[in-house]
Design an enzyme around this catalytic site. Structure first.
Site, short mmCIF file in Angstrom:
data_model
loop_
_atom_site.label_atom_id
_atom_site.label_comp_id
_atom_site.label_asym_id
_atom_site.label_seq_id
_atom_site.Cartn_x
_atom_site.Cartn_y
_atom_site.Cartn_z
N SER A 124 0.82 -1.21 0.00
CA SER A 124 0.00 0.00 0.00
C SER A 124 0.86 1.27 0.00
CB SER A 124 -0.89 0.00 1.25
OG SER A 124 -1.48 1.27 1.45
N TYR A 148 -2.18 5.35 -4.09
CA TYR A 148 -3.20 6.34 -3.80
C TYR A 148 -2.70 7.62 -4.44
CZ TYR A 148 -6.08 3.70 -0.54
OH TYR A 148 -6.94 2.80 0.02
N THR A 174 -5.81 2.54 -6.88
CA THR A 174 -7.10 2.38 -6.20
C THR A 174 -7.99 3.57 -6.52
OG1 THR A 174 -6.09 1.04 -4.47
CG2 THR A 174 -8.19 2.08 -3.92
N LYS A 253 -8.13 -0.68 -9.26
CA LYS A 253 -8.75 -1.44 -8.17
C LYS A 253 -9.96 -0.69 -7.63
CE LYS A 253 -7.71 -3.29 -3.54
NZ LYS A 253 -8.29 -2.33 -2.59
N HIS A 277 -13.73 -2.71 -1.81
CA HIS A 277 -12.81 -2.29 -0.74
C HIS A 277 -13.18 -2.97 0.58
CE1 HIS A 277 -9.58 0.84 -0.27
NE2 HIS A 277 -9.77 0.55 1.01
C1 FMN Z 1 -7.25 -2.64 7.42
C2 FMN Z 1 -7.41 -2.49 5.94
C3 FMN Z 1 -6.64 -1.55 5.27
C4 FMN Z 1 -6.74 -1.43 3.88
N1 FMN Z 1 -5.89 -0.57 3.23
C5 FMN Z 1 -5.94 -0.50 1.87
C6 FMN Z 1 -5.03 0.31 1.17
O1 FMN Z 1 -4.15 0.94 1.74
N2 FMN Z 1 -5.15 0.36 -0.17
C7 FMN Z 1 -6.11 -0.33 -0.86
O2 FMN Z 1 -6.19 -0.24 -2.09
N3 FMN Z 1 -6.97 -1.13 -0.20
C8 FMN Z 1 -6.91 -1.24 1.12
N4 FMN Z 1 -7.76 -2.08 1.78
C9 FMN Z 1 -8.72 -2.89 1.01
C10 FMN Z 1 -8.12 -4.24 0.61
O3 FMN Z 1 -7.11 -4.08 -0.36
C11 FMN Z 1 -9.19 -5.17 0.02
O4 FMN Z 1 -9.84 -4.53 -1.03
C12 FMN Z 1 -10.20 -5.62 1.07
O5 FMN Z 1 -9.56 -5.92 2.28
C13 FMN Z 1 -10.97 -6.84 0.57
O6 FMN Z 1 -11.96 -7.21 1.47
P1 FMN Z 1 -11.79 -8.46 2.49
O7 FMN Z 1 -10.59 -8.20 3.30
O8 FMN Z 1 -13.03 -8.42 3.31
O9 FMN Z 1 -11.70 -9.69 1.64
C14 FMN Z 1 -7.67 -2.23 3.17
C15 FMN Z 1 -8.43 -3.17 3.85
C16 FMN Z 1 -8.31 -3.32 5.21
C17 FMN Z 1 -9.13 -4.37 5.90
O1 173 Z 2 -8.72 1.61 5.51
C1 173 Z 2 -8.73 1.47 4.30
O2 173 Z 2 -9.51 0.70 3.75
C2 173 Z 2 -7.83 2.21 3.49
O3 173 Z 2 -7.78 1.93 2.33
C3 173 Z 2 -6.99 3.28 4.03
C4 173 Z 2 -5.99 3.79 3.25
C5 173 Z 2 -5.20 4.83 3.71
C6 173 Z 2 -5.40 5.35 4.95
C7 173 Z 2 -6.37 4.84 5.75
C8 173 Z 2 -7.17 3.81 5.28
#
Ligand code: FMN
Ligand code: 173
Length: 380
Positions: A124, A148, A174, A253, A277
């Site tokens: 990320s 991002y 994303t 994404k 997401h």
């Molecule tokens: C704690 C957390 C942080 C996440 N941070 C990002 C991120 O920084 N960038 C991003 O594209 N998706 C982020 N996601 C989304 C995940 O890439 C993914 O789309 C999502 O976790 C899928 O759902 P699932 O975990 O329920 O299968 C985050 C998800 C979680 C749970």
């Molecule tokens: O929490 C998230 O799902 C997420 O994508 C995110 C990304 C950057 C900062 C904080 C949350």
């Protein structure tokens, strides 16, 4: 070819006496015990009334596999090819930011665990450790970079170039998080990991970003990140811009609308990730698995279609592949593994997921990942 006797690891888990949690609910419950209330709440929760979060899992249960037997599945081969690279398993680790809230070793532990099992790690933008730290820890194992977009696009450009330099194999832009979803659990807990400085790994090491700050103190850094990440002007011109910057494959994404999938191809994207997401952005958004068939119809094999949001088991992988995905991303379960036992915990989650996927493919009657397309699925 990966030859496997899936039953080996099943028996191994039975006789080993080790007490690692099995199944997504147990993993979540165990992780809850290890994490702070705030970190667990942030990881588990979804936006709004969590309708989409709940539906992500419920939607998978609406599909049933109709297995076929007597096919000699002794040589199950789970490898896939994406953008000219061969990967041993049909899944990657989803980008998850700020993993230091879960474990001190954060992305370092996860990237090492992924490397051990030859599973690509998607880092990320808001990771706690930098691209360079992760690369040093995990060597040449396959890695992708999730972008991002920053309001100051010189910062985005700089990060893309750093990922290229480090040998990352793809850029995942994303598109659904230009602002944060309405996350009540975080409001309840008064918790924003970004504000608390957990997502600074790639920013503190970025000269372009640092040069934009009045001072390099924690407050200015966090403020700088927040100002850049909130980016509601994000539009298709940014995709065209990114296309000019890099020859690496670009994936978008967060695609849910078939028309956006068509536009992604038109804009020169090399792949898409069908995703809501993990229910963390728009509550009420459709489940990825429910919209997947409409998207693969439009894409028609022109570019790879990946999927996440609600994948919890090997049988979910089979369903996604059968409905037309080329690969899936595993999200929350690996984070829970990290909470439970650091790198080892992630390794165990990945190992069990690999084996359950193999068993599920074999028992469905698929020998290769491509055969999964022919698996008959019925919807309740
Ligand atoms: C704690 C957390 C942080 C996440 N941070 C990002 C991120 O920084 N960038 C991003 O594209 N998706 C982020 N996601 C989304 C995940 O890439 C993914 O789309 C999502 O976790 C899928 O759902 P699932 O975990 O329920 O299968 C985050 C998800 C979680 C749970
Ligand atoms: O929490 C998230 O799902 C997420 O994508 C995110 C990304 C950057 C900062 C904080 C949350």
């Amino acid at each position: 070819m990966t030859t496997t006797k899936p039953s080996d690891s099943f028996l191994e888990n039975i006789v080993s006496g080790a007490s690692f949690p099995f199944g997504p609910e147990e993993l979540e419950a165990e992780a809850k015990k290890k994490m702070s209330k705030e970190a667990f709440g942030f990881t588990r929760s979804g936006a709004g009334g969590e309708e989409t979060l709940k539906n992500n899992v419920a939607s998978f249960a609406n599909y049933s596999i109709v297995p076929q037997y007597l096919k000699d599945v002794s040589q199950v081969d789970t490898s896939i090819e994406l953008f000219g690279h061969k990967y041993q398993h049909p899944f990657l680790l989803a980008p998850v930011g700020m993993l230091k809230i879960t474990h001190e070793d954060g992305e370092i532990a996860v990237a090492k665990a992924a490397a051990k099992h030859h599973v690509p790690f998607i880092q990320s933008t808001t990771s706690s450790y930098s691209i360079e730290d992760v690369t040093e820890a995990s060597g040449t194992s396959p890695k992708w970079f999730q972008l991002y977009w920053s309001n100051n696009e010189n910062i985005s450009y700089s990060m893309v170039k750093r990922a290229e330099k480090a040998g990352y194999q793809a850029i995942v832009l994303t598109i659904d998080t230009f602002m944060f979803g309405w996350r009540e659990e975080d409001m309840r807990n008064h918790f924003s990991p970004l504000r608390e400085g957990y997502g600074t790994g790639n920013y503190l090491t970025d000269d372009v970003f640092l040069a934009t700050l009045p001072n390099v103190d924690k407050e200015s850094v966090v403020q700088g990140i927040l100002e850049n990440i909130y980016h509601p002007t994000l539009n298709w011109k940014h995709v065209a811009e990114l296309r000019k910057w890099t020859d690496l494959p670009i994936l978008l994404k967060g695609i849910l609308h078939p028309e956006d999938a068509r536009r992604a191809i038109e804009s020169g994207a090399d792949g898409i990730v069908v995703s809501n997401h993990g229910g963390r952005q728009l509550d009420g958004a459709v489940s990825s698995i429910d919209i997947l068939p409409s998207i693969t119809e439009v894409v028609d094999g022109k570019i790879p279609v990946l999927l996440d949001s609600g994948i919890r088991r090997g049988s979910d992988v089979v369903k996604a592949l059968a409905l037309g995905a080329d690969a899936i991303l595993l999200g929350r379960p690996f984070v829970y593994g990290l909470a439970i036992d650091g790198q080892k915990g992630v390794e165990k989650v990945i190992e069990n997921f690999i084996q359950e996927t193999k068993v599920s493919l074999a028992l469905s009657g698929a020998i290769k990942v491509k055969d999964a397309r022919d698996i008959y699925i019925v919807k309740r």
